[in-house]
Write a protein that holds these residues in place. Sequence first.
Motif, PDB file in Angstrom:
ATOM      1  N   VAL A   1     -34.563  55.224 -79.895  1.00 47.54           N
ATOM      2  CA  VAL A   1     -35.582  54.277 -79.421  1.00 47.54           C
ATOM      3  C   VAL A   1     -35.041  53.479 -78.243  1.00 47.54           C
ATOM      4  CG1 VAL A   1     -36.931  52.234 -80.041  1.00 47.54           C
ATOM      5  CG2 VAL A   1     -36.725  54.127 -81.666  1.00 47.54           C
ATOM      6  N   ASP A   2     -33.800  52.999 -78.357  1.00 46.75           N
ATOM      7  CA  ASP A   2     -33.164  52.278 -77.246  1.00 46.75           C
ATOM      8  C   ASP A   2     -33.090  53.150 -76.002  1.00 46.75           C
ATOM      9  OD1 ASP A   2     -32.835  50.269 -79.040  1.00 46.75           O
ATOM     10  OD2 ASP A   2     -30.658  50.415 -79.191  1.00 46.75           O
ATOM     11  N   PHE A   3     -32.754  54.424 -76.194  1.00 48.05           N
ATOM     12  CA  PHE A   3     -32.621  55.348 -75.068  1.00 48.05           C
ATOM     13  C   PHE A   3     -33.928  55.459 -74.285  1.00 48.05           C
ATOM     14  CE2 PHE A   3     -33.365  59.714 -73.560  1.00 48.05           C
ATOM     15  CZ  PHE A   3     -32.330  59.859 -72.664  1.00 48.05           C
ATOM     16  N   PHE A   4     -35.026  55.612 -74.984  1.00 46.12           N
ATOM     17  CA  PHE A   4     -36.302  55.777 -74.289  1.00 46.12           C
ATOM     18  C   PHE A   4     -36.768  54.478 -73.639  1.00 46.12           C
ATOM     19  CE2 PHE A   4     -36.636  59.610 -76.993  1.00 46.12           C
ATOM     20  CZ  PHE A   4     -36.884  60.526 -75.981  1.00 46.12           C
ATOM     21  N   LEU A   5     -36.425  53.344 -74.236  1.00 48.16           N
ATOM     22  CA  LEU A   5     -36.729  52.070 -73.583  1.00 48.16           C
ATOM     23  C   LEU A   5     -35.922  51.924 -72.289  1.00 48.16           C
ATOM     24  CD1 LEU A   5     -36.903  49.596 -76.608  1.00 48.16           C
ATOM     25  CD2 LEU A   5     -38.793  50.362 -75.181  1.00 48.16           C
ATOM     26  N   SER A   6     -34.652  52.282 -72.344  1.00 49.20           N
ATOM     27  CA  SER A   6     -33.796  52.205 -71.151  1.00 49.20           C
ATOM     28  C   SER A   6     -34.249  53.183 -70.082  1.00 49.20           C
ATOM     29  CB  SER A   6     -32.341  52.497 -71.534  1.00 49.20           C
ATOM     30  OG  SER A   6     -31.875  51.582 -72.494  1.00 49.20           O
ATOM     31  N   SER A   7     -34.833  54.282 -70.502  1.00 50.81           N
ATOM     32  CA  SER A   7     -35.258  55.311 -69.549  1.00 50.81           C
ATOM     33  C   SER A   7     -36.415  54.854 -68.666  1.00 50.81           C
ATOM     34  CB  SER A   7     -35.655  56.590 -70.292  1.00 50.81           C
ATOM     35  OG  SER A   7     -34.538  57.137 -70.966  1.00 50.81           O
ATOM     36  N   THR A   8     -37.116  53.791 -69.074  1.00 50.78           N
ATOM     37  CA  THR A   8     -38.209  53.298 -68.231  1.00 50.78           C
ATOM     38  C   THR A   8     -37.682  52.830 -66.873  1.00 50.78           C
ATOM     39  OG1 THR A   8     -38.012  51.104 -69.252  1.00 50.78           O
ATOM     40  CG2 THR A   8     -39.614  52.627 -70.208  1.00 50.78           C
ATOM     41  N   VAL A   9     -36.492  52.229 -66.868  1.00 54.90           N
ATOM     42  CA  VAL A   9     -35.884  51.801 -65.601  1.00 54.90           C
ATOM     43  C   VAL A   9     -35.502  53.024 -64.769  1.00 54.90           C
ATOM     44  CG1 VAL A   9     -33.973  50.531 -64.546  1.00 54.90           C
ATOM     45  CG2 VAL A   9     -35.050  49.677 -66.635  1.00 54.90           C
ATOM     46  N   PHE A  10     -34.998  54.062 -65.417  1.00 54.73           N
ATOM     47  CA  PHE A  10     -34.652  55.294 -64.706  1.00 54.73           C
ATOM     48  C   PHE A  10     -35.895  55.905 -64.044  1.00 54.73           C
ATOM     49  CE2 PHE A  10     -34.048  59.958 -64.717  1.00 54.73           C
ATOM     50  CZ  PHE A  10     -32.949  60.031 -63.867  1.00 54.73           C
ATOM     51  N   ILE A  11     -37.016  55.859 -64.726  1.00 48.93           N
ATOM     52  CA  ILE A  11     -38.263  56.382 -64.154  1.00 48.93           C
ATOM     53  C   ILE A  11     -38.653  55.581 -62.917  1.00 48.93           C
ATOM     54  CG2 ILE A  11     -40.735  56.700 -64.583  1.00 48.93           C
ATOM     55  CD1 ILE A  11     -40.026  57.249 -67.510  1.00 48.93           C
ATOM     56  N   LEU A  12     -38.478  54.263 -62.974  1.00 48.59           N
ATOM     57  CA  LEU A  12     -38.775  53.426 -61.803  1.00 48.59           C
ATOM     58  C   LEU A  12     -37.850  53.764 -60.637  1.00 48.59           C
ATOM     59  CD1 LEU A  12     -39.364  49.955 -63.526  1.00 48.59           C
ATOM     60  CD2 LEU A  12     -41.081  51.549 -62.643  1.00 48.59           C
ATOM     61  N   PHE A  13     -36.584  54.033 -60.933  1.00 53.07           N
ATOM     62  CA  PHE A  13     -35.645  54.456 -59.887  1.00 53.07           C
ATOM     63  C   PHE A  13     -36.072  55.788 -59.278  1.00 53.07           C
ATOM     64  CE2 PHE A  13     -32.878  51.107 -61.204  1.00 53.07           C
ATOM     65  CZ  PHE A  13     -31.952  50.942 -60.195  1.00 53.07           C
ATOM     66  N   MET A  14     -36.537  56.705 -60.126  1.00 55.72           N
ATOM     67  CA  MET A  14     -37.017  57.995 -59.631  1.00 55.72           C
ATOM     68  C   MET A  14     -38.189  57.805 -58.671  1.00 55.72           C
ATOM     69  SD  MET A  14     -35.417  60.764 -61.113  1.00 55.72           S
ATOM     70  CE  MET A  14     -36.664  62.035 -61.280  1.00 55.72           C
ATOM     71  N   MET A  15     -39.086  56.906 -59.007  1.00 52.05           N
ATOM     72  CA  MET A  15     -40.240  56.635 -58.142  1.00 52.05           C
ATOM     73  C   MET A  15     -39.805  55.945 -56.854  1.00 52.05           C
ATOM     74  SD  MET A  15     -42.826  55.346 -61.174  1.00 52.05           S
ATOM     75  CE  MET A  15     -44.118  54.860 -60.008  1.00 52.05           C
ATOM     76  N   TYR A  16     -38.856  55.015 -56.964  1.00 53.20           N
ATOM     77  CA  TYR A  16     -38.393  54.284 -55.778  1.00 53.20           C
ATOM     78  C   TYR A  16     -37.712  55.209 -54.779  1.00 53.20           C
ATOM     79  CZ  TYR A  16     -35.692  51.012 -52.936  1.00 53.20           C
ATOM     80  OH  TYR A  16     -35.139  50.331 -51.876  1.00 53.20           O
TER      81      TYR A  16
END
Length: 298
Positions: free
Chosen positions: A155-170
């Motif tokens: 669960v922590d991993f997928f919450l942290s992955s939201t920031v990674f998705i934003l980096f991918m978009m940026y």
Amino acid sequence: MREKICGFPYEIQIQGLCYNEFMPDDLTQRILSLPIVSRFVHPPQFYYYRELLSELTKREIKQRYKQSVLGYAWVILNPLLQMLVMAFVFSKILRVANLGVPYPIFLYAGLLPWTLFSNSLMSSVNALVGNGGLLTKIYFPREIFVQSTILAKIVDFFLSSTVFILFMMYYRIPLSIHILWFVPIFLIQNFFTYGLSLVMAAANLFYRDIQYLLGLMLLVWMYLSPVIYPVEMFPDKYRWIFQLNPMAVFINAYRQVILGGSAPNFMSLGIGLVLSLALYVFGYILFKKLEGVFADVV
């Protein structure tokens, strides 16, 4: 609200929930009596104890940041701040060579799965010791403690992955159909994590030094895995280490399918799969063999 009453003598009550102690029918008994099934699979047990697994997972998630000001925000802030510090050191001071993608996102793609792995192990090693009260009171599959710990870290991993998705978009990183390989890679990694967690949790119950040695082991393991550097920076004559290091295989596979837009190296991933399954089988056998004396040594 009326108190839930379990049916005697076939059900037991744990924290207000009822669990059946016996199998439902003769057919299930015959299926579970098969050696390969009875040793590794236990679907009815998993089904009966699903509520307990859910409650233990929720407890693990809620208690971790119960008294903190930022609460669950630490789940995202911890890997993010770690990534920012490492990105500054390795991209600005040590100046890592051009990787084809910005270094922060290259680093984050390796740091997230590694954090999931290391946090799962560090928490699982104390899963039995920390639940000694339940171990001595009543029987249920003890591996549920390890499973709930790993599920909480997922669960922590997928919450942290939201920031990674934003980096991918940026950074405008394009995705390809090969991103679907993320699912089997993720499953194989968690098989490996679960198998090793079973071994560590059981060993730590008998030898409490394990929990302290594990931190040192993970530190060395991280630097022997391509978390903060690409494989190409490692000397050629030592790269065979990565073939025998499942976490190196998984991290490279994640980067290939997410950042590289290509399929993973199937030979390396196959080796990782074999090692993960072998460790799972070994860990499960060892855990169940020692399970009978857990309550005596806790």
